[in-house]
Structure formats: C-alpha cells, structure tokens
Design a protein around this motif. Structure first.
Motif, PDB file in Angstrom:
ATOM      1  N   LYS A   1       6.910   8.142   5.274  1.00  0.00           N
ATOM      2  CA  LYS A   1       6.863   8.190   3.796  1.00  0.00           C
ATOM      3  C   LYS A   1       8.172   7.647   3.172  1.00  0.00           C
ATOM      4  O   LYS A   1       8.117   6.836   2.342  1.00  0.00           O
ATOM      5  N   SER A   2       9.336   7.909   3.739  1.00  0.00           N
ATOM      6  CA  SER A   2      10.463   7.592   3.341  1.00  0.00           C
ATOM      7  C   SER A   2      10.639   5.924   3.491  1.00  0.00           C
ATOM      8  O   SER A   2      11.092   5.554   2.531  1.00  0.00           O
ATOM      9  N   ILE A   3      10.342   5.573   4.487  1.00  0.00           N
ATOM     10  CA  ILE A   3      10.327   4.062   4.888  1.00  0.00           C
ATOM     11  C   ILE A   3       9.381   3.375   3.827  1.00  0.00           C
ATOM     12  O   ILE A   3       9.842   2.402   3.442  1.00  0.00           O
ATOM     13  N   LEU A   4       8.247   3.761   3.619  1.00  0.00           N
ATOM     14  CA  LEU A   4       7.486   3.116   2.671  1.00  0.00           C
ATOM     15  C   LEU A   4       7.915   3.380   1.356  1.00  0.00           C
ATOM     16  O   LEU A   4       7.769   2.233   0.635  1.00  0.00           O
ATOM     17  N   MET A   5       8.607   4.111   0.770  1.00  0.00           N
ATOM     18  CA  MET A   5       9.288   4.223  -0.466  1.00  0.00           C
ATOM     19  C   MET A   5      10.346   3.319  -0.565  1.00  0.00           C
ATOM     20  O   MET A   5      10.401   2.318  -1.543  1.00  0.00           O
ATOM     21  N   TYR A   6      11.079   3.186   0.537  1.00  0.00           N
ATOM     22  CA  TYR A   6      12.172   2.293   0.516  1.00  0.00           C
ATOM     23  C   TYR A   6      11.493   0.477   0.641  1.00  0.00           C
ATOM     24  O   TYR A   6      12.143  -0.196  -0.108  1.00  0.00           O
ATOM     25  N   ILE A   7      10.332   0.325   1.305  1.00  0.00           N
ATOM     26  CA  ILE A   7       9.930  -0.817   1.163  1.00  0.00           C
ATOM     27  C   ILE A   7       9.274  -1.143  -0.078  1.00  0.00           C
ATOM     28  O   ILE A   7       9.498  -2.386  -0.371  1.00  0.00           O
ATOM     29  N   ILE A   8       8.697  -0.090  -0.804  1.00  0.00           N
ATOM     30  CA  ILE A   8       8.399  -0.377  -2.386  1.00  0.00           C
ATOM     31  C   ILE A   8       9.439  -0.778  -3.038  1.00  0.00           C
ATOM     32  O   ILE A   8       9.651  -1.660  -3.831  1.00  0.00           O
ATOM     33  N   LEU A   9      10.608  -0.210  -2.908  1.00  0.00           N
ATOM     34  CA  LEU A   9      12.030  -0.468  -3.842  1.00  0.00           C
ATOM     35  C   LEU A   9      12.443  -1.806  -3.334  1.00  0.00           C
ATOM     36  O   LEU A   9      12.579  -2.453  -4.285  1.00  0.00           O
ATOM     37  N   ALA A  10      12.247  -2.174  -2.145  1.00  0.00           N
ATOM     38  CA  ALA A  10      12.625  -3.404  -1.680  1.00  0.00           C
ATOM     39  C   ALA A  10      11.896  -4.757  -2.236  1.00  0.00           C
ATOM     40  O   ALA A  10      12.362  -5.843  -2.687  1.00  0.00           O
ATOM     41  N   VAL A  11      10.619  -4.464  -2.549  1.00  0.00           N
ATOM     42  CA  VAL A  11       9.763  -5.208  -2.872  1.00  0.00           C
ATOM     43  C   VAL A  11       9.975  -5.642  -4.399  1.00  0.00           C
ATOM     44  O   VAL A  11       9.664  -6.712  -4.960  1.00  0.00           O
TER      45      VAL A  11
ATOM     46  N   GLY B   1       4.016  11.898  -3.547  1.00  0.00           N
ATOM     47  CA  GLY B   1       4.648  12.805  -4.270  1.00  0.00           C
ATOM     48  C   GLY B   1       4.458  14.162  -3.600  1.00  0.00           C
ATOM     49  O   GLY B   1       5.048  15.102  -3.758  1.00  0.00           O
ATOM     50  N   LYS B   2       3.008  14.480  -3.545  1.00  0.00           N
ATOM     51  CA  LYS B   2       2.621  15.751  -3.130  1.00  0.00           C
ATOM     52  C   LYS B   2       2.252  15.624  -1.697  1.00  0.00           C
ATOM     53  O   LYS B   2       1.841  16.987  -1.092  1.00  0.00           O
ATOM     54  N   PHE B   3       1.918  14.674  -0.700  1.00  0.00           N
ATOM     55  CA  PHE B   3       1.377  15.091   0.781  1.00  0.00           C
ATOM     56  C   PHE B   3       2.652  14.509   1.470  1.00  0.00           C
ATOM     57  O   PHE B   3       3.504  13.537   1.337  1.00  0.00           O
ATOM     58  N   ARG B   4       2.660  15.102   2.664  1.00  0.00           N
ATOM     59  CA  ARG B   4       3.775  14.837   3.859  1.00  0.00           C
ATOM     60  C   ARG B   4       3.108  13.935   4.959  1.00  0.00           C
ATOM     61  O   ARG B   4       1.998  14.587   5.576  1.00  0.00           O
ATOM     62  N   PHE B   5       3.488  13.069   5.198  1.00  0.00           N
ATOM     63  CA  PHE B   5       3.098  12.077   6.399  1.00  0.00           C
ATOM     64  C   PHE B   5       4.476  11.432   6.959  1.00  0.00           C
ATOM     65  O   PHE B   5       5.324  11.227   6.035  1.00  0.00           O
ATOM     66  N   LYS B   6       4.270  10.951   7.996  1.00  0.00           N
ATOM     67  CA  LYS B   6       5.150  10.197   8.753  1.00  0.00           C
ATOM     68  C   LYS B   6       5.342   8.730   8.174  1.00  0.00           C
ATOM     69  O   LYS B   6       4.387   7.992   7.675  1.00  0.00           O
TER      70      LYS B   6
END
Length: 283
Positions: A108-118, A101-106
């Motif tokens: 990040k959006s893909i990781l969030m979608y992976i968490i949602l898919a899990v 939520g607070k840091f920017r890194f390459k």
C-alpha cells in the motif's frame, strides 16, 4: 525595553501591510490590465495601450469574441470536458481512497508513492504514447479523448487528497454500518461519502480548475471546434490580417473564462483552505 515595544509592533504591522499590498498588487494587476484592455475599443487600443484607464469604455471586444468565432462552442467543450473529468476522477478516487485509507494490504505504501510520482510527471513525457492510444481508440478530437487524457493528472491528485481525508474518518462509523449488515460499497456510498462532502467539494473544485486551464493535451488531441477548449481557442485568435493581433478580443475572452473560476473560488474558499490544511497536516 518595554517603551520600545509599541514602536516595534507598529513598525512590524506597517511592514506587514506594505508586503501585503505589494503581493495584492502583483496578483491583481494582471487581471485588472486584462479587464482594462478588454474594455478598450480596437481603434483606441493602439494609442491607449499603456494608459491606466480607458477614455471610452466599450463592449465591442466581448461582442466580437462570440461573433467572429464559435467561442460559445468552445465554452461548451470546456464545461463538458472539465465537468466529466471531475465526475469520473471523484468517483474513481473515492473508491481508491476508501481502499487505501481503510484497508491494510501489502504494497500500500509503495502504491501511494507511485501515485504521488505520477502526479508530478511532466505532461510532455507521456504525450507521444498518449497520442498513439487516443488515435488507436478513435478518440481523437472528441470529448472522451480529452477527459481520458485529463484524468492522468487529476486522478492522482484526487486519490492522494481524498485518502488523507478517509484516514481521519472515525472507524466507528464503518463498524456501525457493518453491524447493520451493510456491504463495503454500501458503507462507502451511504455512510462515508456524506462525511466526505467537504473533501469532495475541495478536490473537485481544484481538479476542475486544472482541467479548465489545461492547454497542451487540448492542443494535441483536437483539430477543430468539435472538441477544442477555450485555452486553445484563445491562443488561435487571429485578426483581419496575418499582421494583426486582436489583443482586445484575447483579453475579453480571457476575462470571460476567468470570471467563473473566480466566483467558484470565492464561494468555496473556506472549503479549499480547510481541505488543503487537513490533507497536509492529517495526512
């Protein structure tokens, strides 16, 4: 046209009340029927199974639940496993939510979608691999094995929900903490966590309910009352003979394990509603 407006409003209100009463009856009737059945003695249950009210109220089924099987041990297992799952999930998800939520890194959006898919993955799809892992690490029939398996579906949910809250926390709080010389971990635990208390309560309660009611993993990864939780214990209730189904005891046990959840939801209902709304709208 204006003369018809009061009539239309009245009919609309009546229709809304009728729909609300139908929904309320649909939601509450199963619980009422469980309470009614649990208060009916075994001797009267066969003749009064379809009666709306018991002719004689008795607590025998509640006494038999604890006298006939180690139900107290099963309750303890559920409390320990559900609480342990929630504590670990909130701790790990708070760290992950702060980073997401607070840091920017390459990525990040893909990781969030992976968490949602899990989080939407069916439990049966990971059951065989998880069973192999539980047996390999000698966690079968233990609290630790159940906690580890439950975190598969509680951790993605808590990470996704807390991330939405962390994004809405003003950046000025972090900057003030950094100016005072706080490290990122100190900023999280001493500054952000107190602000995140409503979110932690909301996500923790919902994760607790999910862990408390879980059945498939508890059935697969336990073999006796050492770690067996209440959903599995209730499903295994048996009568004096193989042809007898103790409906009264089953309903009594169901009422016992449902009442704590109802109390928790009533106490924290405002946090639940505000938490889900904030996570859905602001996230």
């Amino acid at each position: 046209m204006n003369s018809k407006n009061p009539t239309v409003r009245t009919l609309t209100q009546i229709a809304l009340w009728v729909v609300a009463l139908i929904v309320l009856f649909y939601v509450l009737f199963p619980f009422y029927w469980a309470v009614k059945t649990s208060l009916t003695g075994p001797a009267q249950l066969s003749s009064e199974a379809l009666a709306w009210f018991p002719t004689h109220v008795t607590w025998q089924n509640f006494r038999d639940v604890f006298a006939g099987q180690p139900f107290g041990r099963n309750l303890l297992n559920s409390v320990v496993v559900a609480s342990g799952t929630v504590i670990l999930s909130l701790l790990l998800s708070a760290l992950a939510a702060y980073a997401l939520g607070k840091f920017r890194f390459k990525g990040k959006s893909i990781l969030m979608y992976i968490i949602l898919a899990v989080s939407v993955f069916p439990q049966i799809a990971v059951l065989s691999g998880l069973y192999t892992m539980i047996k390999t690490f000698s966690l079968y029939n233990t609290w630790g094995g159940l906690i580890l398996s439950y975190m598969i579906f509680t951790l993605p949910f808590t990470v996704w929900t807390l991330t939405a809250f962390v994004r809405e926390i003003p950046t000025e709080l972090e900057e003030a903490a950094y100016v005072d010389g706080a490290s990122p971990l100190q900023t999280l635990f001493q500054v952000l966590l107190p602000v995140m208390t409503p979110a932690l309560v909301t996500t923790g309660l919902l994760a607790f309910i999910n862990a408390w009611n879980e059945y498939l993993f508890a059935l697969t990864f336990t073999s006796d009352n050492t770690a067996k939780t209440v959903p599995v214990a209730i499903a295994n209730f048996s009568g004096a003979t193989i042809y007898e189904n103790p409906f009264g005891q089953i309903m009594a046990a169901s009422v016992i394990v449902t009442i704590p959840l109802i109390i928790l939801v009533l106490v924290f209902q405002r946090n639940i509603v505000s938490g889900l709304t904030a996570g859905a709208v602001k996230g």
